[in-house]
Design a protein around this motif. Sequence first.
Motif, PDB file in Angstrom:
ATOM      1  N   PHE A  55      33.847  41.550  31.519  1.00 59.53           N
ATOM      2  CA  PHE A  55      34.731  42.568  32.634  1.00 59.53           C
ATOM      3  C   PHE A  55      35.456  43.582  31.820  1.00 59.53           C
ATOM      4  O   PHE A  55      35.339  44.777  31.912  1.00 59.53           O
ATOM      5  N   LEU A  56      35.965  43.051  30.674  1.00 59.26           N
ATOM      6  CA  LEU A  56      36.911  44.108  29.633  1.00 59.26           C
ATOM      7  C   LEU A  56      35.777  44.933  29.143  1.00 59.26           C
ATOM      8  O   LEU A  56      36.302  46.275  28.885  1.00 59.26           O
ATOM      9  N   SER A 108      38.306  45.523  40.783  1.00 63.51           N
ATOM     10  CA  SER A 108      38.629  44.219  39.750  1.00 63.51           C
ATOM     11  C   SER A 108      38.616  43.050  40.509  1.00 63.51           C
ATOM     12  O   SER A 108      38.657  41.690  39.961  1.00 63.51           O
ATOM     13  N   PRO A 139      33.124  36.737  33.270  1.00 61.84           N
ATOM     14  CA  PRO A 139      33.484  36.444  32.025  1.00 61.84           C
ATOM     15  C   PRO A 139      34.479  37.606  31.700  1.00 61.84           C
ATOM     16  O   PRO A 139      34.385  38.828  31.867  1.00 61.84           O
ATOM     17  N   VAL A 140      35.740  37.018  31.032  1.00 60.04           N
ATOM     18  CA  VAL A 140      36.605  38.230  30.576  1.00 60.04           C
ATOM     19  C   VAL A 140      36.082  39.303  29.857  1.00 60.04           C
ATOM     20  O   VAL A 140      36.440  40.310  30.025  1.00 60.04           O
ATOM     21  N   TRP A 141      35.398  38.778  28.858  1.00 61.59           N
ATOM     22  CA  TRP A 141      34.889  39.605  27.705  1.00 61.59           C
ATOM     23  C   TRP A 141      34.029  40.623  28.362  1.00 61.59           C
ATOM     24  O   TRP A 141      33.851  41.626  28.049  1.00 61.59           O
ATOM     25  N   SER A 191      43.325  45.259  34.836  1.00 63.33           N
ATOM     26  CA  SER A 191      43.083  43.824  34.444  1.00 63.33           C
ATOM     27  C   SER A 191      43.933  42.847  35.269  1.00 63.33           C
ATOM     28  O   SER A 191      43.651  41.857  35.392  1.00 63.33           O
ATOM     29  N   TYR A 237      42.624  41.908  38.380  1.00 57.76           N
ATOM     30  CA  TYR A 237      41.203  40.810  37.906  1.00 57.76           C
ATOM     31  C   TYR A 237      42.111  39.786  37.585  1.00 57.76           C
ATOM     32  O   TYR A 237      41.328  38.462  37.916  1.00 57.76           O
ATOM     33  N   ALA A 238      43.153  39.596  36.762  1.00 54.54           N
ATOM     34  CA  ALA A 238      43.712  38.288  36.609  1.00 54.54           C
ATOM     35  C   ALA A 238      44.194  37.572  37.529  1.00 54.54           C
ATOM     36  O   ALA A 238      43.981  36.232  38.002  1.00 54.54           O
ATOM     37  N   ARG A 253      41.335  36.004  39.660  1.00 54.27           N
ATOM     38  CA  ARG A 253      40.669  35.031  38.810  1.00 54.27           C
ATOM     39  C   ARG A 253      41.601  33.828  39.260  1.00 54.27           C
ATOM     40  O   ARG A 253      41.071  32.648  39.168  1.00 54.27           O
ATOM     41  N   GLY A 305      37.265  39.264  39.587  1.00 54.24           N
ATOM     42  CA  GLY A 305      37.815  38.250  39.529  1.00 54.24           C
ATOM     43  C   GLY A 305      37.474  36.926  40.284  1.00 54.24           C
ATOM     44  O   GLY A 305      37.402  35.836  39.872  1.00 54.24           O
ATOM     45  N   THR A 325      34.411  47.407  31.960  1.00 54.06           N
ATOM     46  CA  THR A 325      35.586  48.222  32.235  1.00 54.06           C
ATOM     47  C   THR A 325      35.994  49.278  31.526  1.00 54.06           C
ATOM     48  O   THR A 325      36.322  50.402  31.671  1.00 54.06           O
TER      49      THR A 325
END
Length: 202
Positions: free
Chosen positions: A140-141, A127, A136-138, A66, A69-70, A73, A131, A144
Amino acid sequence: MSEWIIETITHSGYVGIFLLMVLENLFPPIPSELIMPFAGYAAAQGQLSFWGVMGAGIAGSVAGTSAWYAVARLLGIERFRRLCNWLGRVATISEADIDMAVHWFDRYGVWAVLAGRLIPAIRTLISVPAGLAAMPVWKFLAVTTVGTTLWTGFLTGTGLILHENYHHVEEWVDPVSTAVVVLVVVVYIYRFVTWKPIRDIG
């Protein structure tokens, strides 16, 4: 590296597994193929619980991937373009490559992340386009976590089942991981040598 991984898990338990899996995703040469089988072996010996090992491994892996990804992003597609243009040949990525990757990811993003989490060396790299494409974060999480659970469960289970012979997992999984890393390096070298700018950057 094997001795260091074993010592970390032996002395630090779940915290050690979590931190090792975070590092594995930030710095791919630290292989989960060595971390999780020994953690599974430790669970088989009664030193740790299976579900505790799984939880620590999954949490560490998701946290590590993550982070990439962050960064991607927050960087955003336009700043990533400028960065690649500035780095030039070192990045080996043209604007056309970026456009194609984002278009492809928009179409197959969920499956790309899911499959990518099961492939050595690609687990971390996947990742970045996620990003950049602003997945969308949700989503991706969620994807993943599913992919990570499958991979972590497989490695932990082999260590649990094989007991003292857990190191045999390394004998066949590690060469595959090495082959993938070598392939990535070869592709990078080829692109570095053949790279040409698509336009001059003033």
